[in-house]
Design a protein around this motif. Structure first.
Motif, PDB file in Angstrom:
ATOM      1  N   LEU A   1      67.560   1.773  39.367  1.00  0.00           N
ATOM      2  CA  LEU A   1      66.140   1.894  39.720  1.00  0.00           C
ATOM      3  C   LEU A   1      65.369   2.692  38.677  1.00  0.00           C
ATOM      4  O   LEU A   1      64.204   2.398  38.397  1.00  0.00           O
ATOM      5  CB  LEU A   1      65.984   2.515  41.101  1.00  0.00           C
ATOM      6  CG  LEU A   1      66.490   1.672  42.269  1.00  0.00           C
ATOM      7  CD1 LEU A   1      66.362   2.447  43.576  1.00  0.00           C
ATOM      8  CD2 LEU A   1      65.765   0.340  42.354  1.00  0.00           C
ATOM      9  N   THR A   2      66.000   3.694  38.110  1.00  0.00           N
ATOM     10  CA  THR A   2      65.351   4.512  37.091  1.00  0.00           C
ATOM     11  C   THR A   2      65.134   3.716  35.805  1.00  0.00           C
ATOM     12  O   THR A   2      64.067   3.788  35.198  1.00  0.00           O
ATOM     13  CB  THR A   2      66.192   5.772  36.799  1.00  0.00           C
ATOM     14  OG1 THR A   2      66.363   6.495  38.027  1.00  0.00           O
ATOM     15  CG2 THR A   2      65.529   6.661  35.776  1.00  0.00           C
ATOM     16  N   GLU A   3      66.130   2.931  35.419  1.00  0.00           N
ATOM     17  CA  GLU A   3      66.049   2.202  34.154  1.00  0.00           C
ATOM     18  C   GLU A   3      65.274   0.884  34.250  1.00  0.00           C
ATOM     19  O   GLU A   3      64.580   0.512  33.310  1.00  0.00           O
ATOM     20  CB  GLU A   3      67.458   1.913  33.622  1.00  0.00           C
ATOM     21  CG  GLU A   3      68.184   3.167  33.174  1.00  0.00           C
ATOM     22  CD  GLU A   3      69.609   2.896  32.693  1.00  0.00           C
ATOM     23  OE1 GLU A   3      70.066   1.731  32.751  1.00  0.00           O
ATOM     24  OE2 GLU A   3      70.263   3.860  32.275  1.00  0.00           O
ATOM     25  N   LEU A   4      65.404   0.164  35.369  1.00  0.00           N
ATOM     26  CA  LEU A   4      64.808  -1.173  35.479  1.00  0.00           C
ATOM     27  C   LEU A   4      63.492  -1.194  36.250  1.00  0.00           C
ATOM     28  O   LEU A   4      62.864  -2.242  36.368  1.00  0.00           O
ATOM     29  CB  LEU A   4      65.797  -2.140  36.145  1.00  0.00           C
ATOM     30  CG  LEU A   4      67.114  -2.353  35.408  1.00  0.00           C
ATOM     31  CD1 LEU A   4      68.025  -3.286  36.194  1.00  0.00           C
ATOM     32  CD2 LEU A   4      66.878  -2.894  34.006  1.00  0.00           C
ATOM     33  N   GLY A   5      63.093  -0.059  36.785  1.00  0.00           N
ATOM     34  CA  GLY A   5      61.882  -0.006  37.588  1.00  0.00           C
ATOM     35  C   GLY A   5      62.236  -0.041  39.061  1.00  0.00           C
ATOM     36  O   GLY A   5      63.269  -0.577  39.459  1.00  0.00           O
ATOM     37  N   ASN A   6      61.365   0.541  39.871  1.00  0.00           N
ATOM     38  CA  ASN A   6      61.632   0.657  41.298  1.00  0.00           C
ATOM     39  C   ASN A   6      60.524  -0.049  42.093  1.00  0.00           C
ATOM     40  O   ASN A   6      59.451   0.497  42.289  1.00  0.00           O
ATOM     41  CB  ASN A   6      61.713   2.125  41.701  1.00  0.00           C
ATOM     42  CG  ASN A   6      62.114   2.300  43.140  1.00  0.00           C
ATOM     43  OD1 ASN A   6      62.299   1.326  43.877  1.00  0.00           O
ATOM     44  ND2 ASN A   6      62.253   3.536  43.556  1.00  0.00           N
ATOM     45  N   PRO A   7      60.812  -1.268  42.550  1.00  0.00           N
ATOM     46  CA  PRO A   7      59.797  -2.003  43.307  1.00  0.00           C
ATOM     47  C   PRO A   7      59.706  -1.581  44.775  1.00  0.00           C
ATOM     48  O   PRO A   7      58.843  -2.063  45.500  1.00  0.00           O
ATOM     49  CB  PRO A   7      60.293  -3.448  43.214  1.00  0.00           C
ATOM     50  CG  PRO A   7      61.784  -3.324  43.137  1.00  0.00           C
ATOM     51  CD  PRO A   7      62.017  -2.060  42.353  1.00  0.00           C
ATOM     52  N   TYR A   8      60.590  -0.693  45.204  1.00  0.00           N
ATOM     53  CA  TYR A   8      60.738  -0.386  46.623  1.00  0.00           C
ATOM     54  C   TYR A   8      59.936   0.843  47.040  1.00  0.00           C
ATOM     55  O   TYR A   8      59.883   1.840  46.323  1.00  0.00           O
ATOM     56  CB  TYR A   8      62.208  -0.137  46.956  1.00  0.00           C
ATOM     57  CG  TYR A   8      63.116  -1.262  46.501  1.00  0.00           C
ATOM     58  CD1 TYR A   8      63.003  -2.537  47.049  1.00  0.00           C
ATOM     59  CD2 TYR A   8      64.077  -1.052  45.528  1.00  0.00           C
ATOM     60  CE1 TYR A   8      63.830  -3.568  46.640  1.00  0.00           C
ATOM     61  CE2 TYR A   8      64.916  -2.080  45.106  1.00  0.00           C
ATOM     62  CZ  TYR A   8      64.782  -3.333  45.666  1.00  0.00           C
ATOM     63  OH  TYR A   8      65.599  -4.354  45.254  1.00  0.00           O
ATOM     64  N   GLN A   9      59.353   0.773  48.247  1.00  0.00           N
ATOM     65  CA  GLN A   9      58.741   1.952  48.856  1.00  0.00           C
ATOM     66  C   GLN A   9      59.824   3.012  49.030  1.00  0.00           C
ATOM     67  O   GLN A   9      59.612   4.180  48.759  1.00  0.00           O
ATOM     68  CB  GLN A   9      58.119   1.577  50.206  1.00  0.00           C
ATOM     69  CG  GLN A   9      57.445   2.711  50.916  1.00  0.00           C
ATOM     70  CD  GLN A   9      56.187   3.163  50.215  1.00  0.00           C
ATOM     71  OE1 GLN A   9      55.514   2.396  49.551  1.00  0.00           O
ATOM     72  NE2 GLN A   9      55.856   4.423  50.352  1.00  0.00           N
ATOM     73  N   PHE A  10      60.967   2.570  49.516  1.00  0.00           N
ATOM     74  CA  PHE A  10      62.199   3.343  49.472  1.00  0.00           C
ATOM     75  C   PHE A  10      63.348   2.360  49.481  1.00  0.00           C
ATOM     76  O   PHE A  10      63.202   1.214  49.896  1.00  0.00           O
ATOM     77  CB  PHE A  10      62.326   4.365  50.622  1.00  0.00           C
ATOM     78  CG  PHE A  10      62.413   3.775  52.007  1.00  0.00           C
ATOM     79  CD1 PHE A  10      63.574   3.145  52.462  1.00  0.00           C
ATOM     80  CD2 PHE A  10      61.350   3.880  52.889  1.00  0.00           C
ATOM     81  CE1 PHE A  10      63.660   2.629  53.745  1.00  0.00           C
ATOM     82  CE2 PHE A  10      61.421   3.365  54.167  1.00  0.00           C
ATOM     83  CZ  PHE A  10      62.576   2.734  54.598  1.00  0.00           C
ATOM     84  N   SER A  11      64.485   2.804  48.991  1.00  0.00           N
ATOM     85  CA  SER A  11      65.685   1.990  49.053  1.00  0.00           C
ATOM     86  C   SER A  11      66.740   2.794  49.783  1.00  0.00           C
ATOM     87  O   SER A  11      67.106   3.897  49.365  1.00  0.00           O
ATOM     88  CB  SER A  11      66.179   1.592  47.659  1.00  0.00           C
ATOM     89  OG  SER A  11      67.194   0.607  47.771  1.00  0.00           O
ATOM     90  N   ALA A  12      67.196   2.249  50.893  1.00  0.00           N
ATOM     91  CA  ALA A  12      68.196   2.925  51.716  1.00  0.00           C
ATOM     92  C   ALA A  12      69.590   2.642  51.173  1.00  0.00           C
ATOM     93  O   ALA A  12      69.887   1.518  50.756  1.00  0.00           O
ATOM     94  CB  ALA A  12      68.085   2.457  53.164  1.00  0.00           C
TER      95      ALA A  12
END
Length: 188
Positions: free
Chosen positions: A111-122
């Protein structure tokens, strides 16, 4: 009687061929789900990016939600990730992640390297939510409406074509239903 017995293998072969031929017309991305039309299962899991943060269904924002099941080990998840980043820029819905069968360190790095599309990721460490959702593999994406009712389950990577054919009509329908519902509540 002897001739009839000799015909049994031929009859079985024809029956099996008919079943297999029928299977060719089925869409493997349309998985049956007993959860369509039911509330999204309650959960309490730690966040991928912050092991000290617990996320639950109460953390879902109002509105339409996409719940995307993903894993760093999944080549199709990597393939769809850029498109998820693009979709996350809309205000029509919110995207949530469910990290499936993975290592938290690898998932956080992804998520840090590719981008984080999520409001949150469980982080579904024990796989309980994944089992409750009937997840077969990643990626899978669920459409959840304003009332937290599951409206669709899609297995496979999201692409612009899949979005146009499978998701856009449903999102538009849910938006219209909500508008009608809000209008009729306001006029009462």
């Amino acid at each position: 009687m002897g001739k009839l017995i000799r015909l049994i293998p031929l009859i079985l072969f024809i029956a099996l061929g008919a079943i297999l031929f029928r299977g060719l017309s089925l869409n493997p991305t349309e998985l049956p789900s007993a959860l369509i039309g039911k509330k999204f299962p309650e959960f309490s899991l730690h966040s991928v990016l912050n092991a000290d943060r617990t996320v639950t269904t109460a953390d879902f924002k109002p509105g339409i939600k996409l719940v995307n099941v993903w894993g760093t080990w999944c080549p199709s998840c990597r393939y769809e990730h850029e498109y998820l980043n693009e979709l996350s820029k809309t205000n029509r819905f919110t995207i949530y992640g469910l990290n499936y069968d993975d290592q938290r360190v690898d998932a956080a790095k992804w998520l840090t390297e590719l981008g984080n599309p999520y409001q949150f990721s469980a982080f579904d460490e024990e796989g309980k939510l994944s089992v409750n959702l009937g997840v077969y593999a990643a990626p899978e994406t669920f459409v959840v409406d304003h009332s937290n009712i599951i409206r669709k389950r899609y297995a496979g990577p999201l692409t612009p074509q899949v979005w146009q054919n499978e998701f856009e009509p449903l999102i538009t329908q849910i938006e219209a239903e909500f508008l009608v519902s809000s209008t009729s509540k306001g006029s009462q």
